[in-house]
Design an enzyme around this catalytic site. Structure first.
Site, PDB file in Angstrom:
ATOM      1  CB  SER A  35      10.706  -0.082   1.153  1.00  0.00           C
ATOM      2  OG  SER A  35      10.687   0.248   0.076  1.00  0.00           O
TER       3      SER A  35
ATOM      4  N   GLY B 102       2.243 -10.555   9.009  1.00  0.00           N
ATOM      5  CA  GLY B 102       1.822 -10.587   7.347  1.00  0.00           C
ATOM      6  C   GLY B 102       2.138 -11.570   6.649  1.00  0.00           C
TER       7      GLY B 102
ATOM      8  CE1 TYR C  87       5.663   0.476   2.045  1.00  0.00           C
ATOM      9  CE2 TYR C  87       7.368   1.433   0.769  1.00  0.00           C
ATOM     10  CZ  TYR C  87       6.671   0.483   1.293  1.00  0.00           C
ATOM     11  OH  TYR C  87       7.192  -0.811   1.096  1.00  0.00           O
TER      12      TYR C  87
ATOM     13  NE  ARG D   8      -2.976  -9.474   1.129  1.00  0.00           N
ATOM     14  CZ  ARG D   8      -2.501  -8.174   0.842  1.00  0.00           C
ATOM     15  NH1 ARG D   8      -1.871  -7.960  -0.492  1.00  0.00           N
ATOM     16  NH2 ARG D   8      -3.034  -7.279   1.557  1.00  0.00           N
TER      17      ARG D   8
ATOM     18  CB  VAL E 234       1.131  -5.532  13.348  1.00  0.00           C
ATOM     19  CG1 VAL E 234       1.303  -7.247  12.982  1.00  0.00           C
ATOM     20  CG2 VAL E 234       1.238  -4.896  11.813  1.00  0.00           C
TER      21      VAL E 234
ATOM     22  CG  ASN F  27       6.242  -9.508   5.492  1.00  0.00           C
ATOM     23  OD1 ASN F  27       6.917  -9.092   4.294  1.00  0.00           O
ATOM     24  ND2 ASN F  27       5.018  -9.662   5.426  1.00  0.00           N
TER      25      ASN F  27
HETATM   26  P1  NDP Z   1       1.513  -7.150   0.212  1.00  0.00           P
HETATM   27  O1  NDP Z   1       0.596  -6.193   0.068  1.00  0.00           O
HETATM   28  O2  NDP Z   1       1.344  -8.261  -0.979  1.00  0.00           O
HETATM   29  O3  NDP Z   1       1.199  -8.151   1.530  1.00  0.00           O
HETATM   30  C1  NDP Z   1       0.985  -7.222   2.739  1.00  0.00           C
HETATM   31  C2  NDP Z   1       1.084  -8.234   3.886  1.00  0.00           C
HETATM   32  O4  NDP Z   1       0.718  -7.511   5.126  1.00  0.00           O
HETATM   33  C3  NDP Z   1      -0.350  -9.193   4.014  1.00  0.00           C
HETATM   34  O5  NDP Z   1      -0.176 -10.526   4.420  1.00  0.00           O
HETATM   35  C4  NDP Z   1      -1.110  -8.239   4.955  1.00  0.00           C
HETATM   36  O6  NDP Z   1      -2.088  -9.089   5.648  1.00  0.00           O
HETATM   37  C5  NDP Z   1      -0.242  -7.742   5.896  1.00  0.00           C
HETATM   38  N1  NDP Z   1      -0.805  -6.670   6.440  1.00  0.00           N
HETATM   39  C6  NDP Z   1      -1.182  -5.326   6.169  1.00  0.00           C
HETATM   40  N2  NDP Z   1      -1.497  -4.587   7.118  1.00  0.00           N
HETATM   41  C7  NDP Z   1      -1.343  -5.401   8.203  1.00  0.00           C
HETATM   42  C8  NDP Z   1      -1.946  -5.171   9.581  1.00  0.00           C
HETATM   43  N3  NDP Z   1      -2.381  -3.995  10.006  1.00  0.00           N
HETATM   44  N4  NDP Z   1      -1.741  -5.948  10.457  1.00  0.00           N
HETATM   45  C9  NDP Z   1      -1.186  -7.422   9.945  1.00  0.00           C
HETATM   46  N5  NDP Z   1      -1.020  -7.510   8.948  1.00  0.00           N
HETATM   47  C10 NDP Z   1      -0.996  -6.690   8.038  1.00  0.00           C
HETATM   48  O7  NDP Z   1       2.583  -6.783   0.546  1.00  0.00           O
HETATM   49  P2  NDP Z   1       4.231  -7.339   0.085  1.00  0.00           P
HETATM   50  O8  NDP Z   1       4.167  -8.704   0.226  1.00  0.00           O
HETATM   51  O9  NDP Z   1       4.670  -6.892  -1.243  1.00  0.00           O
HETATM   52  O10 NDP Z   1       5.168  -6.596   1.170  1.00  0.00           O
HETATM   53  C11 NDP Z   1       5.897  -7.552   2.329  1.00  0.00           C
HETATM   54  C12 NDP Z   1       6.550  -6.210   3.123  1.00  0.00           C
HETATM   55  O11 NDP Z   1       7.646  -5.845   2.043  1.00  0.00           O
HETATM   56  C13 NDP Z   1       6.018  -4.854   3.394  1.00  0.00           C
HETATM   57  O12 NDP Z   1       6.601  -4.254   4.600  1.00  0.00           O
HETATM   58  C14 NDP Z   1       6.445  -4.036   2.258  1.00  0.00           C
HETATM   59  O13 NDP Z   1       6.346  -2.636   2.652  1.00  0.00           O
HETATM   60  C15 NDP Z   1       7.812  -4.528   1.999  1.00  0.00           C
HETATM   61  N6  NDP Z   1       8.256  -4.071   0.830  1.00  0.00           N
HETATM   62  C16 NDP Z   1       7.599  -4.458  -0.328  1.00  0.00           C
HETATM   63  C17 NDP Z   1       8.067  -4.166  -1.686  1.00  0.00           C
HETATM   64  C18 NDP Z   1       7.405  -4.671  -3.037  1.00  0.00           C
HETATM   65  O14 NDP Z   1       7.849  -4.249  -4.044  1.00  0.00           O
HETATM   66  N7  NDP Z   1       6.359  -5.489  -2.708  1.00  0.00           N
HETATM   67  C19 NDP Z   1       9.200  -3.429  -2.058  1.00  0.00           C
HETATM   68  C20 NDP Z   1       9.866  -3.005  -0.664  1.00  0.00           C
HETATM   69  C21 NDP Z   1       9.555  -3.231   0.609  1.00  0.00           C
HETATM   70  P3  NDP Z   1      -3.774  -9.297   5.151  1.00  0.00           P
HETATM   71  O15 NDP Z   1      -3.593  -9.729   3.515  1.00  0.00           O
HETATM   72  O16 NDP Z   1      -3.920 -10.671   5.799  1.00  0.00           O
HETATM   73  O17 NDP Z   1      -4.665  -8.394   5.431  1.00  0.00           O
END
Ligand code: NDP
Length: 253
Positions: A148, A16, A161, A19, A70, A96
């Site tokens: 998280s 991931g 979640y 972004r 994933v 991630n």
């Molecule tokens: P975003 O929604 O900004 O980005 C999510 C990322 O995960 C993207 O790169 C997306 O890829 C990828 N992704 C989602 N589903 C899949 C999949 N099935 N296979 C492969 N890649 C996937 O999330 P954040 O950056 O905010 O979060 C990153 C991590 O941190 C996550 O695990 C989230 O739960 C955790 N987190 C975030 C918080 C927050 O406040 N933002 C707080 C606590 C935890 P693509 O765009 O290419 O589809």
């Protein structure tokens, strides 16, 4: 390892990475000297642009984007094989990728539940399983999982979640004990509210309420989290394992 380049010469895999927090980890790891393979699912254009920017800025280092869903064991296995082939060595795995499907539990569909569990928790198995042995054989490695605040404390509207992220905490602690003797550390990072597309989805009034619970009255940045992840990935953290480290700006929900 030098002070400026704590990940110099390391091979890093990030899921991931197109972004948000994942992209910030990819960027910082390359800046800190690593070769990085990162996964994307829908964000191919963004992933390619990020890789091009980093490859242009850091000649001699490799930043390789690869498609990976994933949540799918077969796809994740192919991603792991291709990542190993693209790197000279594997030192760090950052799990991630994650999704939210927020809704009250009474209204939650099985599809929403399964999407969250399969992506957030299933990916821990799907991606880590094929990559853990190469690290253990090498006798050195670091795995950093994104859990998280919601998984540690529980947040209403996030039952799936919270369950998936609590599962990641248990997975982290158990795996750390299993493979600590092979020189591999396993830790989890538990962010609070970080400014990414994920928190952009929080409605304005709820976002303001959440900010009021944070001493600085502000959300964290993806870079804040990336610095902690890259620290845990480096030799500086070699004596830290099996931990779930909150990075939440003092948030109390
Ligand atoms: P975003 O929604 O900004 O980005 C999510 C990322 O995960 C993207 O790169 C997306 O890829 C990828 N992704 C989602 N589903 C899949 C999949 N099935 N296979 C492969 N890649 C996937 O999330 P954040 O950056 O905010 O979060 C990153 C991590 O941190 C996550 O695990 C989230 O739960 C955790 N987190 C975030 C918080 C927050 O406040 N933002 C707080 C606590 C935890 P693509 O765009 O290419 O589809």
């Amino acid at each position: 390892m030098t002070d400026n380049l704590p990940l110099e010469g390391r091979g890093v895999v990030v899921t991931g990475g197109s972004r948000g927090i994942g992209a910030a980890v990819v960027r910082l790891a390359v800046e800190q000297g690593a070769d990085v393979v990162f996964g994307y699912r829908h964000g191919e254009e963004r992933a390619r642009a990020l890789a091009k920017e980093l490859n242009d800025a850091h000649p001699g280092r490799r930043c390789v984007p690869l498609y990976a869903d994933v949540a799918d064991a077969g796809e994740a296995g192919r991603f792991a094989t291709e990542a190993l082939a693209a790197l000279d060595r594997l030192d760090v795995l950052v799990n991630n990728a994650g999704v939210t499907r927020d809704t009250l539990f009474a209204r939650m569909t099985a599809q929403q539940w399964n999407e969250v569990i399969d992506t957030n928790l299933g990916s821990m198995y799907n991606v880590t399983r094929p990559l853990v042995l190469p690290m253990a054989k090498q006798g050195r490695g670091a795995i950093v999982n994104l859990t998280s605040y919601s998984g540690v404390h529980g947040i209403p509207g996030q039952t799936a979640y919270s369950a998936s992220k609590a599962g990641i905490a248990g997975f982290t602690k158990a795996l750390a004990k299993e493979i600590g003797g092979r020189g591999v550390t396993v830790n989890a990072v538990a962010p609070g509210l970080i400014e990414t597309d994920m928190t952009d989805a929080v409605p304005g009034d709820k976002a303001e309420y959440l900010k009021s619970l944070i001493p600085s009255r502000s959300f964290g940045s993806p870079e804040d989290v990336a610095h902690l992840v890259c620290y845990l990935a480096s030799d500086r953290a070699r004596y830290i394992t099996g931990q779930v480290i909150e990075i939440a700006g003092g948030l109390v929900l």
